[in-house]
Scaffold this active site. Sequence first.
Site, mmCIF file in Angstrom:
data_model
loop_
_atom_site.group_PDB
_atom_site.id
_atom_site.type_symbol
_atom_site.label_atom_id
_atom_site.label_comp_id
_atom_site.label_asym_id
_atom_site.label_seq_id
_atom_site.Cartn_x
_atom_site.Cartn_y
_atom_site.Cartn_z
ATOM 1 N N GLU A 50 29.460 -60.156 -60.104
ATOM 2 C CA GLU A 50 30.255 -61.122 -60.863
ATOM 3 C C GLU A 50 30.210 -60.738 -62.337
ATOM 4 O OE1 GLU A 50 30.868 -65.838 -60.236
ATOM 5 O OE2 GLU A 50 29.150 -65.322 -61.472
ATOM 6 N N GLU A 69 24.527 -74.184 -58.447
ATOM 7 C CA GLU A 69 24.344 -73.111 -59.422
ATOM 8 C C GLU A 69 23.953 -73.649 -60.793
ATOM 9 O OE1 GLU A 69 26.801 -69.240 -61.174
ATOM 10 O OE2 GLU A 69 27.854 -70.769 -60.005
#
Length: 286
Positions: free
Chosen positions: A263, A162
């Site tokens: 998220e 990520e």
Amino acid sequence: MPPGTEWSAAADRRFDVNLSILFTELPLLERPAAAAAAGFTAVELWWPWADSPTPARSELDGLRKAIENAGVRLTGLNFYAGRLPGPDRGALSLPGEESERFRAHVDVAADFAGALGCTALNALYGNRVEGVDPAEQDALALENLVLAAGAADRIGAMLLIEALNRSESPRYPLVSAPAAVEVADRVNAATGLGNARFLMDLYHLAVNGEDLPAVIERYASMTGHVQIADSPGRGAPGTGALPLEDLLGRLRTAGYTGWVGLEYKPGDRPSAEAFDWLPREARAAR
């Protein structure tokens, strides 16, 4: 426009809820059932034990049973990465004790994820450390990512890499899509497994000022998981300026059919009220 109108065509997407940023007003073991009550059939998690890479078996079993009893699927799990949200960002590239703790943790996390059918494990790279050669950290990171990729492969899962944003994580070295994809490519070259993939977090990339349509066009085929929050503010879709419906449409057109993780921060309201942008019939994965 009524809540959810713009997202009424979202039923063909697979949304999951990140229980480490949503439903945090509840104890950890109550969150899977709360997500199910809100209409979701899948959840994801940061490593829940920020101070314990290897928690007691009773704690692992308790969370596993809570997820199973709620009837939801665990789609993604972060490897141990310190305190999130907070100053820590990953452990696998940190020399010394933290790296050792990460290595002791890898199989614990993989076994937990595998028992729940989880197919994606996210390994945050780790902050730069003052006084340590970045090349030394990169070599350590690759060594530990190879270990993590092997553990993920053992349970039939992807290893996710990520990119974060430099405003919130100024010492984290992967702050662009190309940087994260380059690391995933290095891991795949080192292992030959081909299971390292890009985690495309549209919020982080937007804060970094990246051209999101161009990122999608270039990296959709390398993407193993997507996460969303609006920007600015990291709130629910519709609270900021990101055209998230359009961006997810572009991803679908580019061939991405995987999970989209919610998220975002619920704001000053209970998490159960933070999904009015998404019709209830679009929350259950099909």
